[in-house]
Design a protein around this motif. Structure first.
Motif, PDB file in Angstrom:
ATOM      1  N   LYS A 236       0.824  -1.218   0.000  1.00 10.18           N
ATOM      2  CA  LYS A 236       0.000   0.000   0.000  1.00 10.18           C
ATOM      3  C   LYS A 236       0.849   1.255   0.000  1.00 10.18           C
ATOM      4  N   TYR A 244      -3.920   3.459  -5.625  1.00 13.20           N
ATOM      5  CA  TYR A 244      -4.502   3.235  -4.306  1.00 13.20           C
ATOM      6  C   TYR A 244      -6.019   3.410  -4.340  1.00 13.20           C
ATOM      7  N   ARG A 248      -8.724   0.532  -3.509  1.00 13.08           N
ATOM      8  CA  ARG A 248      -9.727   0.681  -2.452  1.00 13.08           C
ATOM      9  C   ARG A 248     -11.137   0.489  -3.007  1.00 13.08           C
TER      10      ARG A 248
END
Length: 516
Positions: A236, A244, A248
């Motif tokens: 991450k 990212y 997510r």
């Protein structure tokens, strides 16, 4: 022929002994994509790598037009100011040895972020300092931050491209780094002339910050030891903002990756791994030849401000403008030479019935990659050496300014092509350790270039301009037999290195020697 006597391919790359496609652990290399990045994504990645590689040469070249002004403002001699060029090149050679190993293990993004953080801090310090000692130390720090970007750029190209298309992509990356000789002195001359030399370092600070914003938002991790062929998500903390947010969103929708990047323990970078590359038989010859060319190239660049000021009475801005033909020739050469490298690769592959498949990696042990790359170096090396010789005698006889500036274009065109040829070959020989191999190249050429820069003023005083540059040209031409040896013996040494690597990996004792 040598290439006919070498064994058949295996799934491991012959040089590294490592799986070249960490994202796909099964199947033959010819049956899987080398990289999952699309053509558009690869172009963006290479563009960003090229932009990053621009900072090291521009930070060196933008400084040249202000050398005379800095010497006056800091009340030191030109020799002491030239020492800041020498120290810059020493750190340019040393720092990639540490960061290159770190980038191969931790990834390209962490290495870039570390380098640009150091670089931006050094530029702020340089803009604020008032003493020669501070200038000297901060220039070393600036070099440490920016110089590794070239090695990282080559590594990024190796991550996403195969040998058959690597020449063109390396050409684009090199084009970015070699815009420094044309853009740097012009910008440096303008800033130094009208805003003072401090503005040079504020400009570099702002420019680097603009790059970092774009990099943090968009640039994906490409290191094959971290993300394989690009299909494995990195840790991450190593994701771009865009990656990212996509990750997510996927997790919220219940999409969980079946395979994740392996967690590697980060160790202190080991510079001796880079030195191990330097002392390989073929690599040492290649690096020495490239270092000689680079030393001659840098001697010309470093001597221009003082000679053109003394001979033609040029100010900082006018000196900077004289670098435009040099950088323009370098930029054109890097793009054209990349296309020629790919053409020569395909030509030899077709003649030898060697497989050519788009986006597929091929084991190069059956292919004379040394010949495919270095055949282009010989005419470029000859023309580059002649251009330096002619440049020296034009200056010796004080011929009109137009003559040496035109020769600078030819010099940039030819010497850059030779650099690009050798740099591409190094990546071909160590595709999974491209950052370390390029760091080895920087180490040798920058240390030799630093010595050459320190000697250029005494040489000009003792030999005169004509004979000084004639000597440099002859030394460069003397590297031709060494490159012929690499073409002749390189495939044997490469296979011998592969067998030793396999024996070490399996614990099989002494490796059998390849045929000679």
């Amino acid at each position: 022929m040598a290439e006919k006597e070498i064994n058949q391919p295996s799934i491991s790359h012959p040089e590294s002994g490592q799986d070249v496609n960490a994202g796909t652990r099964s199947g033959d290399l010819a049956d899987v994509d080398y990289s999952v990045f699309t053509v558009s994504q690869r172009r963006y990645i290479v563009f960003m790598a090229s932009w990053a590689g621009f900072f090291s040469p521009v930070s060196s070249q933008i400084y040249f037009p202000a050398l005379n002004t800095l010497a006056k403002d800091l009340h030191v001699s030109n020799s002491l100011i030239n020492l800041t060029l020498t120290s810059y090149m020493i750190f340019q050679g040393l720092s990639p040895m540490f960061i290159g190993d770190f980038a191969d293990k931790a990834g390209r993004r962490p290495a870039y972020i570390m380098c640009f953080t150091i670089y931006i801090a050094a530029n702020i310090g340089l803009a604020l300092q008032n003493h020669y000692a501070a200038l000297f130390v901060l220039r070393c720090l600036q070099s440490a931050g920016s110089s590794t970007t070239i090695a990282l750029s080559s590594a990024v190209v190796a991550d996403v491209t195969t040998a058959s298309q690597r020449g063109s992509y390396m050409g684009f990356v090199t084009a970015g780094s070699l815009m420094g000789p044309s853009v740097g002195p012009v910008v440096g001359g303008l800033l130094s002339q009208y805003m003072g030399w401090r503005a040079i370092f504020w400009f570099l600070t702002i420019f680097a910050a603009a790059f970092m914003i774009s990099f943090l938002v968009f640039f994906p991790e490409t290191a094959r030891g971290v993300v394989g062929d690009g299909s494995l998500p990195p840790q991450k903390w190593n994701m771009s903002l865009i990656s990212y947010l996509k990750s997510r969103k996927a997790r919220k929708e219940g999409v969980i990756p079946t395979v994740i990047a392996s967690k590697q323990k980060l160790k202190f970078p080991n510079p001796f791994q880079t030195l191990a590359i330097v002392f390989q038989k073929d690599i040492s010859l290649i690096l020495f030849c490239n270092a000689i060319l680079f030393a001659g190239f840098y001697d010309v660049s470093a001597s221009i401000p003082s000679i053109f000021n003394e001979l033609y009475g040029l100010d900082d801005l006018q000196v900077g403008l004289c670098y435009i033909p040099f950088g323009l020739g370098a930029t054109i050469a890097s793009v054209i030479n990349g296309k020629l490298l790919d053409f020569n690769y395909r030509r030899l592959a077709k003649r030898l019935n060697f497989p050519l498949t788009k986006n597929r990696e091929t084991d190069l042990r059956n292919f004379p990659i040394e010949k495919a790359r270095l055949q282009l170096a010989f005419p470029l090396l000859a023309l580059g050496s002649i251009s330096i010789l002619v440049f020296g005698w034009f200056l010796n006889y004080g011929i009109h300014l137009a003559a040496p500036t035109c020769i600078l274009f030819l010099m940039g065109l030819t010497l850059t092509g030779a650099f690009n040829t050798i740099g591409t070959l190094l990546v071909d020989l160590y595709p999974t350790q491209a950052a370390k191999s390029t760091a080895a190249n920087n180490f040798v050429r920058c240390l030799l270039g630093a010595g050459a820069t320190a000697l250029i003023d005494p040489m000009l005083s003792a030999m005169g301009r004509g004979w000084c540059f004639t000597f440099i040209a002859l030394v460069m031409l003397a590297t031709t037999p060494l490159l012929l040896i690499v073409i002749r013996k390189g495939p044997y040494w490469r296979e011998e290195r592969r067998l030793k690597g396999e024996a070490k990996k399996t614990g099989g004792g002494n490796a059998p020697r390849s045929k000679k």
